[in-house]
Write an enzyme that holds these catalytic residues in place. Sequence first.
Site, short mmCIF file in Angstrom:
data_model
loop_
_atom_site.label_atom_id
_atom_site.label_comp_id
_atom_site.label_asym_id
_atom_site.label_seq_id
_atom_site.Cartn_x
_atom_site.Cartn_y
_atom_site.Cartn_z
N LEU A 49 -14.57 5.10 -4.91
CA LEU A 49 -13.24 4.86 -4.80
C LEU A 49 -13.02 3.63 -5.39
CD1 LEU A 49 -11.02 5.78 -2.82
CD2 LEU A 49 -11.29 3.78 -1.54
N HIS B 168 -8.04 11.13 -2.26
CA HIS B 168 -7.36 9.93 -2.67
C HIS B 168 -7.27 9.72 -4.29
CE1 HIS B 168 -7.37 5.69 -3.59
NE2 HIS B 168 -7.43 5.33 -2.15
N GLN C 270 -7.73 14.64 2.96
CA GLN C 270 -7.11 13.89 2.06
C GLN C 270 -7.75 13.53 0.83
OE1 GLN C 270 -6.19 9.20 2.65
NE2 GLN C 270 -4.21 10.27 2.83
N GLU D 248 -6.51 1.63 -3.32
CA GLU D 248 -4.85 1.77 -3.82
C GLU D 248 -4.38 0.36 -3.64
OE1 GLU D 248 -3.08 5.08 -1.60
OE2 GLU D 248 -2.04 3.53 -0.40
N ARG E 211 -2.72 10.96 5.78
CA ARG E 211 -2.88 9.51 6.46
C ARG E 211 -2.34 8.68 5.53
NH1 ARG E 211 -6.58 5.49 5.74
NH2 ARG E 211 -8.11 6.82 4.50
N HIS F 211 -11.56 12.10 0.28
CA HIS F 211 -11.43 11.04 1.00
C HIS F 211 -11.53 10.99 2.54
CE1 HIS F 211 -11.28 6.74 1.10
NE2 HIS F 211 -10.12 6.51 1.61
N ARG G 214 -0.57 9.47 -0.71
CA ARG G 214 -1.56 9.90 -1.47
C ARG G 214 -1.51 11.26 -1.94
NH1 ARG G 214 -6.29 6.50 1.79
NH2 ARG G 214 -5.70 4.58 0.98
N PHE H 197 0.95 -1.19 -0.09
CA PHE H 197 -0.02 -0.01 0.08
C PHE H 197 1.12 1.41 -0.04
CE2 PHE H 197 -4.58 1.06 0.39
CZ PHE H 197 -5.15 -0.04 0.21
C1 LIG Z 1 -14.89 4.32 0.13
C2 LIG Z 1 -13.97 4.23 1.15
C3 LIG Z 1 -12.84 3.16 1.42
C4 LIG Z 1 -12.08 3.18 2.55
N1 LIG Z 1 -11.03 2.32 2.44
C5 LIG Z 1 -10.17 2.22 3.56
C6 LIG Z 1 -9.42 1.23 3.59
O1 LIG Z 1 -9.38 0.01 2.85
N2 LIG Z 1 -8.43 1.12 4.82
C7 LIG Z 1 -8.41 2.21 5.74
O2 LIG Z 1 -7.72 2.11 6.54
N3 LIG Z 1 -9.22 3.18 5.58
C8 LIG Z 1 -10.24 3.15 4.45
N4 LIG Z 1 -11.19 4.16 4.49
C9 LIG Z 1 -11.24 4.99 5.51
C10 LIG Z 1 -12.00 4.48 6.91
O3 LIG Z 1 -12.93 3.30 6.32
C11 LIG Z 1 -12.97 5.35 7.73
O4 LIG Z 1 -12.11 6.50 8.14
C12 LIG Z 1 -13.18 4.70 8.87
O5 LIG Z 1 -14.07 3.44 8.58
C13 LIG Z 1 -13.88 5.62 9.74
O6 LIG Z 1 -14.79 4.75 10.73
P1 LIG Z 1 -15.39 5.30 12.04
O7 LIG Z 1 -15.96 4.37 13.06
O8 LIG Z 1 -14.62 6.51 12.59
O9 LIG Z 1 -16.87 6.12 10.95
P2 LIG Z 1 -18.09 5.32 10.38
O10 LIG Z 1 -17.83 3.99 9.94
O11 LIG Z 1 -18.39 6.21 9.15
O12 LIG Z 1 -19.23 5.45 11.27
C14 LIG Z 1 -19.87 6.58 11.70
C15 LIG Z 1 -21.16 6.07 12.65
O13 LIG Z 1 -21.51 7.24 13.36
C16 LIG Z 1 -22.93 7.34 13.21
N5 LIG Z 1 -23.29 9.02 13.24
C17 LIG Z 1 -22.61 9.87 12.53
N6 LIG Z 1 -23.46 11.01 12.89
C18 LIG Z 1 -24.49 10.61 13.76
C19 LIG Z 1 -25.17 11.35 14.66
N7 LIG Z 1 -25.60 12.62 14.54
N8 LIG Z 1 -26.01 10.81 15.62
C20 LIG Z 1 -25.60 9.42 15.70
N9 LIG Z 1 -24.74 8.54 15.10
C21 LIG Z 1 -24.20 9.19 14.20
C22 LIG Z 1 -23.40 6.71 12.05
O14 LIG Z 1 -24.52 6.05 12.10
C23 LIG Z 1 -21.94 5.48 11.80
O15 LIG Z 1 -22.59 4.52 12.62
C24 LIG Z 1 -12.19 4.10 3.37
C25 LIG Z 1 -13.02 5.27 3.33
C26 LIG Z 1 -14.06 5.16 2.43
C27 LIG Z 1 -14.87 6.30 2.31
#
Ligand SMILES: Cc1cc2nc3c(=O)[nH]c(=O)nc-3n(C[C@H](O)[C@H](O)[C@H](O)COP(=O)(O)OP(=O)(O)OC[C@H]3O[C@@H](n4cnc5c(N)ncnc54)[C@H](O)[C@@H]3O)c2cc1C
Length: 584
Positions: A252, A242, A240, A255, A394, A353, A286, A116
């Site tokens: 997306l 991507h 970031q 990578e 990142r 991203h 990136r 990666f």
């Molecule tokens: C398409 C894509 C591919 C990716 N691929 C990778 C990868 O391969 N490797 C890597 O390391 N990272 C990757 N990332 C980044 C990574 O996936 C995210 O940064 C990470 O999963 C975020 O996790 P999180 O738990 O912080 O938030 P999220 O998984 O976004 O969860 C947020 C949660 O908060 C809740 N929420 C939001 N607002 C409120 C509110 N007002 N009230 C109540 N609940 C709320 C939502 O319901 C949800 O459950 C990728 C991101 C994307 C978009």
Amino acid sequence: MQIHKYDTVIVGAGGAGMRAAIEATKRSRTAVLTKLYPTRSHTGAAQGGMAAALANVEEDNWEWHTFDTVKGGDYLVDQDAAEILAKEAIDAVLDLEKMGLPFNRTPEGNIDQRRFGGHTRSHGEAAVRRACYAADRTGHMILQTLYQNCVKEGVEFFNEFYVLDLLLNEVDGVKKTAGVVAYELATGEIHVFQAKAVIFASGGTGKFFKVTSNAHTLTGDGQAVAYRRGLPLEDMEFFQFHPTGIWRMGILLTEGARGEGGILRNKDGERFMEKYAPVMKDLASRDVVSRAIYTEIREGRGCGPEGDHVFLDLTHLPPEQLDAKLPDITEFARTYLGIEPYTDPIPIQPTAHYAMGGIPTNVMGEVLLDNTTVVPGLYAAGEVACVSVHGANRLGTNSLLDINVFGRRSGIAAAEYASANDYVELPEDPASVVEEMVESLRNSTGTERVTEIRKALQETMDANAMVFRTEATLKQAVSDIAELKERYKNVSVQDKGKRFNTDLLEAVELGNLLDLAEVLAVSALARKESRGGHYREDYPTRDDINFMRHTMAYREVAADGTVNIRLDYKPVVQTRYQPMERKY
Ligand SMILES: Cc1cc2nc3c(=O)[nH]c(=O)nc-3n(C[C@H](O)[C@H](O)[C@H](O)COP(=O)(O)OP(=O)(O)OC[C@H]3O[C@@H](n4cnc5c(N)ncnc54)[C@H](O)[C@@H]3O)c2cc1C
């Protein structure tokens, strides 16, 4: 209005929230509030992998991973935190394996690993295989595995509950956490959750850009709620882009495609990354690759009639490899572009991203008011937080790692705090701010529409605050956002009802995006240097003397009611790595 009482309340059921919940539920009475069904969280869209120096396929160690993270973040990373991230990565992956996650395997049966961007052997000598993965559905597998384990542990979920306010109350001159206020989508009812400890794990904020990989729901609710309660936001200028989003759509393409050997080419078929990053080439960090793509486009070597994209070429890879390692993204190319990736290159462009900035925390997930003062009982983890392990940029696969390492840490810390402390009394009339916000939107007779303001916001952000920035473009963004905030005062919703009023909630989310976009633009304007994802054409070099520091943005309301953003700064924690020029 209903009042609930829990020791620990977690806002968000993505990877960070559910990893925290598994720990917190074992130690305290815990509720998870989430605006989406847990398995719809954006973590489920993550594709490529999760980094850990397991050394399953070649030599590796966590110290190289720490170095890569610090260098990838252009030396804005807090190095003590990066060390924890890289060291605890190994157990974080093994914990998921024990919970049942079906990782891809080596022929010997170990967890397989792939290359990666920015992950190297011996401090930059060559690319290393460090990303653990489950095809290109790693996030999906993580989310499902964590959800199953939450069910097993008996975690209590409140699904489709939107948290719209944070309750703090002063005890002996110190503001402490008292709970949160949520809006229930199904009924329109407002609920107060009194809690000893609250963890924000509400994810990112990419929806203020038009071309983005982020889901419609990533509207920075947690960041905006904290900010409006006077808490700072750290390093919001670092966003970031991507390199490989599907052209014009932003969807997306991981990578991992370049990790498996994919190559970027310009209109002449040239592998242009060799010019910009002689060692790492297509697997440079990136920010470096995204700038290279736009440089090719600007200098007339872009593809297509408008010369506005480049190609991701996978045609030299065996179809069996694409089917086994990249089944989803090759299918995306067929579905969204009608392109067969076995035989044709895929048109791509950079896509917004990931938010490196967010609610400042220390390595226990405790929210910081400034450099040292914590807000008792308040925690944040995942993309909503800024620890800071990602600094100015990142590395790919470090976010799925971050949500597991710091989700777990904050779950333990919050539950221990809740066990050792009493409830803080709720402030008087705890739901009043939310009631007023909801009622004024519902009753507004204004003529402005949410969709139009959001579109204008996304257009100015794409035009003025993306990969290349200058004082003039950022000033334009600030003034456009100010105008849109004025128009927002006059916004109204068509659905005036109480049940499943998503129209109303989209208006609330737009208010969050406007506030956060403004913080991004103001913080970016003040940072007169280029570092990681923040590139100023008028200040093209990194300036460690003046800007080797984190930005802290505070919302301040003057006596006459005018709102200002005050910027302050926080030192970067440096342990073993001195800043060096960044070359890949
Ligand atoms: C398409 C894509 C591919 C990716 N691929 C990778 C990868 O391969 N490797 C890597 O390391 N990272 C990757 N990332 C980044 C990574 O996936 C995210 O940064 C990470 O999963 C975020 O996790 P999180 O738990 O912080 O938030 P999220 O998984 O976004 O969860 C947020 C949660 O908060 C809740 N929420 C939001 N607002 C409120 C509110 N007002 N009230 C109540 N609940 C709320 C939502 O319901 C949800 O459950 C990728 C991101 C994307 C978009």
